[in-house]
Scaffold this active site. Structure first.
Site, PDB file in Angstrom:
ATOM      1  CD1 TRP A 196      -2.709   1.527   0.430  1.00 52.30           C
ATOM      2  CD2 TRP A 196      -2.106   1.842   2.570  1.00 52.30           C
ATOM      3  NE1 TRP A 196      -3.481   2.532   0.939  1.00 52.30           N
ATOM      4  CE2 TRP A 196      -3.134   2.749   2.252  1.00 52.30           C
ATOM      5  CE3 TRP A 196      -1.575   1.854   3.872  1.00 52.30           C
ATOM      6  CZ2 TRP A 196      -3.633   3.664   3.175  1.00 52.30           C
ATOM      7  CZ3 TRP A 196      -2.079   2.757   4.777  1.00 52.30           C
ATOM      8  CH2 TRP A 196      -3.088   3.658   4.437  1.00 52.30           C
ATOM      9  CG  ASP A 198      -1.978  -2.694   7.284  1.00 53.11           C
ATOM     10  OD1 ASP A 198      -3.144  -2.816   7.719  1.00 53.11           O
ATOM     11  OD2 ASP A 198      -1.618  -1.723   6.592  1.00 53.11           O
ATOM     12  CE  LYS A 257     -10.354   0.701   3.067  1.00 58.64           C
ATOM     13  NZ  LYS A 257      -9.412   0.812   2.031  1.00 58.64           N
TER      14      LYS A 257
HETATM   15  C1  LIG Z   1      -3.248  -1.988   3.492  1.00 62.32           C
HETATM   16  C2  LIG Z   1      -3.959  -0.872   4.146  1.00 62.32           C
HETATM   17  N1  LIG Z   1      -3.617  -0.523   5.389  1.00 62.32           N
HETATM   18  C3  LIG Z   1      -4.225   0.485   6.035  1.00 62.32           C
HETATM   19  C4  LIG Z   1      -5.223   1.208   5.440  1.00 62.32           C
HETATM   20  C5  LIG Z   1      -5.781   2.329   6.265  1.00 62.32           C
HETATM   21  O1  LIG Z   1      -7.035   2.689   6.112  1.00 62.32           O
HETATM   22  P1  LIG Z   1      -7.714   3.805   7.034  1.00 62.32           P
HETATM   23  O2  LIG Z   1      -6.655   4.717   7.534  1.00 62.32           O
HETATM   24  O3  LIG Z   1      -8.652   4.491   6.106  1.00 62.32           O
HETATM   25  O4  LIG Z   1      -8.402   3.066   8.121  1.00 62.32           O
HETATM   26  C6  LIG Z   1      -5.615   0.895   4.122  1.00 62.32           C
HETATM   27  C7  LIG Z   1      -6.635   1.665   3.416  1.00 62.32           C
HETATM   28  O5  LIG Z   1      -6.777   1.686   2.234  1.00 62.32           O
HETATM   29  C8  LIG Z   1      -4.968  -0.183   3.471  1.00 62.32           C
HETATM   30  O6  LIG Z   1      -5.292  -0.544   2.233  1.00 62.32           O
END
Ligand SMILES: Cc1ncc(COP(=O)(O)O)c(C=O)c1O
Length: 397
Positions: free
Chosen positions: A130, A211, A246
């Site tokens: 990511w 993660d 999500k």
């Molecule tokens: C791999 C991964 N980690 C962490 C996140 C963090 O998402 P958020 O900060 O919106 O909870 C995302 C969001 O797209 C992600 O794809």
């Protein structure tokens, strides 16, 4: 002073979104966004969330601060979700968890805590990963390096190459692993690979940094936790960050948590106190609303059953769309075999086509995706899947 700031290169994903918005074609299709969408292209508020939210709003009589570590009900629910209620690390008092603003906030808290415990600690990131992992963890003062992960030619995890690289890492270094639904590839580790990786971490003294932003969206809440739970059982130290963006659709409410497994209950207290101190120095107190909702959904039997059903629906939709897209592409007799898409999980997969083909899809067919050919599976629906398959087949000819 702001004249000293340097202009930034355009953000690749935002750039695609701008092009999409400017496109006047009525049949344009956006496969670039990173959020779940239903059959109508909408990102809904879950019923379980709406109900919990109403109950909270009816009862809430103050907006005073909650706590630096956040909502205790939420933290307990998150721990049970990640580890399972009877996990040995939980029973031994070796787990401490703080609520944080989204998975991103959790990565930041964890990153700063790791930097504090081990200045300049090296974190190995999957290649690819990511894109936000790099800035979030670099800002926290960590040193980053890649390990090979996705084999673009064979559309699978190159576990041998991954393991070979990690064999060269030093004791105490961290390995960031996506718990499930790898972003951007959709290629996850099998249970056997989790076992092998756990053994490798144990032998080399490496610390997993999981993660877990998509728990429940691959195979199920329990099944997806296999690797994280195994590591937390076998290894003395594990860092796990999670997000409710999500799986509860709470994106804008910013709900996440950073959870630390320590070698002893004593060290766990140290980890908690320091994680709270880190949070105090970044944002002081996490936002409450979304975490209060999630905490209620986790704790309330009825709401939790409803949420499981809604989550199953999202997961089922993603997995059946994967199969449908593969089928539709196979019907078009394309020169490429896309069957790997049905084996991958989560929101994303790489189509595995060239940048030029991605641009043709956008310019000639109004189908938008990231230039790496990463698509959001949830952007597909029964009304547009034939057009998407036709367009992909056309640029491959
Ligand atoms: C791999 C991964 N980690 C962490 C996140 C963090 O998402 P958020 O900060 O919106 O909870 C995302 C969001 O797209 C992600 O794809």
């Amino acid at each position: 002073m702001f004249e000293t700031l340097k202009p930034l290169p355009p953000d690749a994903i935002l750039g695609i979104m701008t092009l999409f918005r400017a496109d006047q074609h009525p049949g344009k299709i956006d496969l670039s966004v990173g959020v779940y969408q239903d059959e109508k292209g909408h990102t809904p508020v879950l019923d379980s969330v709406k109900r919990a939210e109403r109950a909270i709003l009816d009862k809430q009589d103050t907006k005073t601060y909650v706590a630096i570590a956040g909502n205790a009900l939420f933290n307990k629910g998150v721990e049970e979700l990640i580890y399972g209620p009877n996990h040995p690390a939980l029973r031994a008092g070796r787990v401490s968890t703080v609520q944080a603003p989204g998975g991103s906030g959790a990565l930041s808290v964890a990153g700063h805590l790791l930097s504090r415990a081990k200045p300049n600690a090296r974190v190995y990131l999957s290649d690819p990963s990511w894109p936000n992992h790099l800035p979030l963890l670099k800002t926290a003062g960590l040193t980053l390096e890649n390990y090979p992960y996705y084999d673009y030619r064979n559309h699978r995890v190159d576990f041998d190459a991954m393991a070979a690289k990690l064999e060269t890492a030093n004791a105490g270094e961290l390995v960031l692993i996506h718990g499930c639904c790898h972003n951007p590839s959709g290629a996850d580790l099998s249970n056997e690979q989790w076992q092998a990786l756990t053994a490798l971490c144990e032998r080399r003294g490496l610390v997993p940094f999981v993660d877990f932003a998509y728990q429940g969206l691959a195979e199920g809440l329990e099944q997806d936790a296999y690797g994280a739970r195994l590591m937390a059982e076998r290894l003395p130290e594990v860092v796990i960050v999670t997000s409710c963006s999500k799986n509860l659709g709470l994106y804008r409410e910013r709900v996440g948590a950073a959870s630390f497994v320590s070698a002893t209950a004593e060290q766990s207290k140290l980890a908690l106190a320091n994680a709270m101190n880190v949070a105090r120095g970044i944002y002081s107190m996490p936002p409450d609303h979304g975490a209060a909702i999630a905490g209620k959904v986790f704790a309330d039997r009825e709401l939790s059953a409803l949420w499981s059903k809604e989550l199953e629906e999202m997961r089922g939709r993603l997995n059946s769309l994967r199969k449908l897209l593969v089928l539709k592409l196979a019907e078009r007799d394309t020169p490429m075999d896309f069957s790997f898409i049905a084996k991958e999980r989560g929101l994303f997969s790489f189509l595995g086509i060239t940048r030029e083909q991605v641009i043709r899809l956008r310019e000639e067919f109004h189908v938008y995706m990231i230039e790496s050919s990463r698509i959001n599976i949830a952007g597909i629906n029964h009304a547009n899947v034939d057009y998407v398959a036709d367009s992909i087949a056309a640029v491959l000819r």
